[in-house]
Write a protein that holds these residues in place. Structure first.
Motif, PDB file in Angstrom:
ATOM      1  N   ASP A 143       0.822  -1.200   0.000  1.00  0.00           N
ATOM      2  CA  ASP A 143       0.000   0.000   0.000  1.00  0.00           C
ATOM      3  C   ASP A 143       0.865   1.263   0.000  1.00  0.00           C
ATOM      4  O   ASP A 143       0.648   2.195  -0.779  1.00  0.00           O
ATOM      5  N   LEU A 144       1.862   1.292   0.880  1.00  0.00           N
ATOM      6  CA  LEU A 144       2.752   2.454   0.955  1.00  0.00           C
ATOM      7  C   LEU A 144       3.571   2.606  -0.325  1.00  0.00           C
ATOM      8  O   LEU A 144       3.783   3.726  -0.818  1.00  0.00           O
ATOM      9  N   THR A 145       4.031   1.489  -0.875  1.00  0.00           N
ATOM     10  CA  THR A 145       4.800   1.539  -2.129  1.00  0.00           C
ATOM     11  C   THR A 145       3.967   2.146  -3.252  1.00  0.00           C
ATOM     12  O   THR A 145       4.448   3.002  -4.009  1.00  0.00           O
ATOM     13  N   GLN A 146       2.724   1.725  -3.344  1.00  0.00           N
ATOM     14  CA  GLN A 146       1.837   2.245  -4.392  1.00  0.00           C
ATOM     15  C   GLN A 146       1.582   3.742  -4.218  1.00  0.00           C
ATOM     16  O   GLN A 146       1.661   4.518  -5.180  1.00  0.00           O
ATOM     17  N   LYS A 147       1.298   4.153  -2.991  1.00  0.00           N
ATOM     18  CA  LYS A 147       0.963   5.555  -2.752  1.00  0.00           C
ATOM     19  C   LYS A 147       2.174   6.469  -2.911  1.00  0.00           C
ATOM     20  O   LYS A 147       2.070   7.568  -3.465  1.00  0.00           O
ATOM     21  N   LEU A 148       3.340   6.034  -2.431  1.00  0.00           N
ATOM     22  CA  LEU A 148       4.540   6.852  -2.585  1.00  0.00           C
ATOM     23  C   LEU A 148       4.986   6.903  -4.044  1.00  0.00           C
ATOM     24  O   LEU A 148       5.428   7.946  -4.543  1.00  0.00           O
ATOM     25  N   GLY A 149       4.855   5.765  -4.738  1.00  0.00           N
ATOM     26  CA  GLY A 149       5.273   5.716  -6.135  1.00  0.00           C
ATOM     27  C   GLY A 149       4.356   6.480  -7.069  1.00  0.00           C
ATOM     28  O   GLY A 149       4.774   6.922  -8.150  1.00  0.00           O
ATOM     29  N   ALA A 150       3.100   6.669  -6.674  1.00  0.00           N
ATOM     30  CA  ALA A 150       2.134   7.358  -7.541  1.00  0.00           C
ATOM     31  C   ALA A 150       2.455   8.839  -7.697  1.00  0.00           C
ATOM     32  O   ALA A 150       2.218   9.420  -8.756  1.00  0.00           O
ATOM     33  N   LYS A 151       3.020   9.453  -6.642  1.00  0.00           N
ATOM     34  CA  LYS A 151       3.214  10.908  -6.687  1.00  0.00           C
ATOM     35  C   LYS A 151       4.609  11.397  -6.330  1.00  0.00           C
ATOM     36  O   LYS A 151       5.043  12.443  -6.822  1.00  0.00           O
ATOM     37  N   TYR A 152       5.318  10.633  -5.474  1.00  0.00           N
ATOM     38  CA  TYR A 152       6.501  11.231  -4.861  1.00  0.00           C
ATOM     39  C   TYR A 152       7.831  10.569  -5.201  1.00  0.00           C
ATOM     40  O   TYR A 152       8.846  11.247  -5.311  1.00  0.00           O
ATOM     41  N   LEU A 153       7.878   9.247  -5.334  1.00  0.00           N
ATOM     42  CA  LEU A 153       9.140   8.546  -5.537  1.00  0.00           C
ATOM     43  C   LEU A 153       9.041   7.615  -6.731  1.00  0.00           C
ATOM     44  O   LEU A 153       7.960   7.150  -7.084  1.00  0.00           O
ATOM     45  N   GLN A 154      10.196   7.369  -7.354  1.00  0.00           N
ATOM     46  CA  GLN A 154      10.243   6.447  -8.477  1.00  0.00           C
ATOM     47  C   GLN A 154      10.682   5.080  -7.971  1.00  0.00           C
ATOM     48  O   GLN A 154      11.771   4.926  -7.417  1.00  0.00           O
ATOM     49  N   SER A 155       9.819   4.104  -8.119  1.00  0.00           N
ATOM     50  CA  SER A 155      10.093   2.717  -7.702  1.00  0.00           C
ATOM     51  C   SER A 155      10.602   2.642  -6.252  1.00  0.00           C
ATOM     52  O   SER A 155      11.702   2.148  -5.984  1.00  0.00           O
ATOM     53  N   PRO A 156       9.838   3.155  -5.297  1.00  0.00           N
ATOM     54  CA  PRO A 156      10.283   3.109  -3.895  1.00  0.00           C
ATOM     55  C   PRO A 156      10.365   1.678  -3.369  1.00  0.00           C
ATOM     56  O   PRO A 156       9.579   0.815  -3.772  1.00  0.00           O
ATOM     57  N   GLN A 157      11.338   1.457  -2.498  1.00  0.00           N
ATOM     58  CA  GLN A 157      11.492   0.158  -1.850  1.00  0.00           C
ATOM     59  C   GLN A 157      11.150   0.329  -0.362  1.00  0.00           C
ATOM     60  O   GLN A 157      11.941   0.859   0.409  1.00  0.00           O
ATOM     61  N   VAL A 158       9.967  -0.131  -0.007  1.00  0.00           N
ATOM     62  CA  VAL A 158       9.443   0.068   1.345  1.00  0.00           C
ATOM     63  C   VAL A 158       9.506  -1.238   2.135  1.00  0.00           C
ATOM     64  O   VAL A 158       9.180  -2.298   1.608  1.00  0.00           O
ATOM     65  N   THR A 159       9.940  -1.128   3.376  1.00  0.00           N
ATOM     66  CA  THR A 159       9.971  -2.283   4.274  1.00  0.00           C
ATOM     67  C   THR A 159       9.179  -1.956   5.533  1.00  0.00           C
ATOM     68  O   THR A 159       9.358  -0.887   6.127  1.00  0.00           O
ATOM     69  N   VAL A 160       8.292  -2.868   5.927  1.00  0.00           N
ATOM     70  CA  VAL A 160       7.504  -2.695   7.146  1.00  0.00           C
ATOM     71  C   VAL A 160       7.741  -3.894   8.055  1.00  0.00           C
ATOM     72  O   VAL A 160       7.531  -5.037   7.654  1.00  0.00           O
ATOM     73  N   LEU A 161       8.199  -3.619   9.254  1.00  0.00           N
ATOM     74  CA  LEU A 161       8.427  -4.654  10.254  1.00  0.00           C
ATOM     75  C   LEU A 161       7.644  -4.321  11.513  1.00  0.00           C
ATOM     76  O   LEU A 161       7.466  -3.151  11.854  1.00  0.00           O
ATOM     77  N   VAL A 162       7.174  -5.351  12.199  1.00  0.00           N
ATOM     78  CA  VAL A 162       6.509  -5.135  13.487  1.00  0.00           C
ATOM     79  C   VAL A 162       7.591  -5.150  14.563  1.00  0.00           C
ATOM     80  O   VAL A 162       8.226  -6.175  14.814  1.00  0.00           O
ATOM     81  N   LYS A 163       7.802  -4.012  15.181  1.00  0.00           N
ATOM     82  CA  LYS A 163       8.839  -3.886  16.204  1.00  0.00           C
ATOM     83  C   LYS A 163       8.340  -4.345  17.568  1.00  0.00           C
ATOM     84  O   LYS A 163       9.066  -4.970  18.336  1.00  0.00           O
ATOM     85  N   GLU A 164       7.088  -4.025  17.880  1.00  0.00           N
ATOM     86  CA  GLU A 164       6.489  -4.448  19.144  1.00  0.00           C
ATOM     87  C   GLU A 164       5.066  -4.940  18.897  1.00  0.00           C
ATOM     88  O   GLU A 164       4.285  -4.259  18.241  1.00  0.00           O
ATOM     89  N   TYR A 165       4.764  -6.125  19.424  1.00  0.00           N
ATOM     90  CA  TYR A 165       3.447  -6.742  19.223  1.00  0.00           C
ATOM     91  C   TYR A 165       2.532  -6.387  20.402  1.00  0.00           C
ATOM     92  O   TYR A 165       2.090  -7.241  21.157  1.00  0.00           O
ATOM     93  N   ASN A 166       2.240  -5.106  20.559  1.00  0.00           N
ATOM     94  CA  ASN A 166       1.490  -4.661  21.732  1.00  0.00           C
ATOM     95  C   ASN A 166       0.023  -5.079  21.720  1.00  0.00           C
ATOM     96  O   ASN A 166      -0.636  -5.046  22.760  1.00  0.00           O
ATOM     97  N   SER A 167      -0.506  -5.462  20.568  1.00  0.00           N
ATOM     98  CA  SER A 167      -1.906  -5.881  20.505  1.00  0.00           C
ATOM     99  C   SER A 167      -2.088  -7.318  20.967  1.00  0.00           C
ATOM    100  O   SER A 167      -3.211  -7.756  21.226  1.00  0.00           O
ATOM    101  N   GLN A 168      -0.994  -8.067  21.067  1.00  0.00           N
ATOM    102  CA  GLN A 168      -1.045  -9.464  21.467  1.00  0.00           C
ATOM    103  C   GLN A 168      -0.699  -9.566  22.946  1.00  0.00           C
ATOM    104  O   GLN A 168       0.379  -9.151  23.371  1.00  0.00           O
TER     105      GLN A 168
END
Length: 273
Positions: A143-168
């Motif tokens: 989702d972030l790759t699509q939105k950033l690539g649509a207007k702001y960056l060319q072929s962005p490489q986005v990484t999302v990691l869960v640092k803390e599992y506070n909901s669990q």
């Protein structure tokens, strides 16, 4: 703001804690037994230990449900649901209050830690508010790759990691120094959960721990020996969200001795109802 553990009053009494966990919360009645657990305890549960062993409660890995007649594997759908709640799993679904580490290759200004709001959204630079809860990190990445690539960056490489599992979260009750509800901030073992509760109450803890778990709508339980885990002669099981860890004290171990015999040891989860 990060979620804080929600400790309960450690002086509420171990007896009350275990009684609530075993009787009120779970309403336990062992499969294959004609009477409820309460009735069985009132009657003294006079069945000898050997008879209890004939219930065919076989040892199995965590996440497998067992009846008192034969082991029954969880349905595939139930396995998938359990996997989504396991911190560190690629199928893990993000939840409210989880802390995400988002990075964009060669764009340090867009690399930051973002906490998921109570409503399940995150607010990210340039993109604004997007839904995160109920989605995997990979889905948020796309989702972030699509939105950033649509207007702001060319072929962005986005990484999302869960640092803390506070909901669990898991509940740690009984003969520990600080009973309470604690977040799982990554894969967490039974010993680690007890450490989060500031360790055993050495004046009363018996060394026996019962873990209650719900899988596919079924209540299961297993008994563990803390000393055996510490000595390396027994496995240190990994907990899952929603587990209830009850550390018994010596008095309650005696009072519930026959019930404890009905719960298999060393990681075999038996169906309770």
């Amino acid at each position: 703001m990060r979620a804080q553990p929600t400790p309960i009053n450690a002086r509420q009494g171990v007896t009350r804690a275990l009684t609530i966990a075993l009787l009120l919360v779970f309403g336990i009645s062992l499969t294959g037994c004609g009477a409820s657990l309460t009735d069985q305890m009132a009657a003294g549960l006079d069945a000898p230990a050997d008879d209890q062993s004939n219930a065919s409660l076989s040892t199995a890995s965590l996440g497998t449900t067992h009846t008192t007649q034969a082991p029954v594997a969880l349905p595939e759908q139930a396995k998938a649901l359990a996997l989504t709640a396991t911190p560190g799993s690629s199928a893990y679904k993000i939840g409210p209050l989880d802390l995400l580490e988002i990075s964009v290759f060669k764009v340090p200004d867009l690399s930051k830690a973002v906490q998921v709001a109570d409503v399940g959204t995150i607010n990210y630079p340039l993109v604004g508010e997007i839904q995160a809860a109920g989605r995997t990190p990979q889905e948020v990445e796309r989702d972030l790759t699509q939105k950033l690539g649509a207007k702001y960056l060319q072929s962005p490489q986005v990484t999302v990691l869960v640092k803390e599992y506070n909901s669990q979260r898991v509940t740690v009750e009984g003969a520990v120094k600080k009973p309470g509800v604690y977040p799982l901030r990554g894969p967490t073992t039974l010993l680690q959960s007890i450490a989060m509760a500031e360790g055993l109450d050495k004046t009363s803890a018996s060394g026996d721990v019962v873990v209650f778990r719900t899988s596919a709508g079924k209540r299961t339980g297993a008994r563990f020996d803390i000393d055996a885990i510490r000595s390396g002669t027994a496995d240190n099981p990994t907990l899952v969200a929603g587990d209830v860890v009850v550390v018994t004290d010596s008095a309650l171990k005696t009072a519930f001795s026959n019930f404890m015999k009905a719960i298999p040891a060393a990681g075999a989860f038996a169906l309770l109802f």
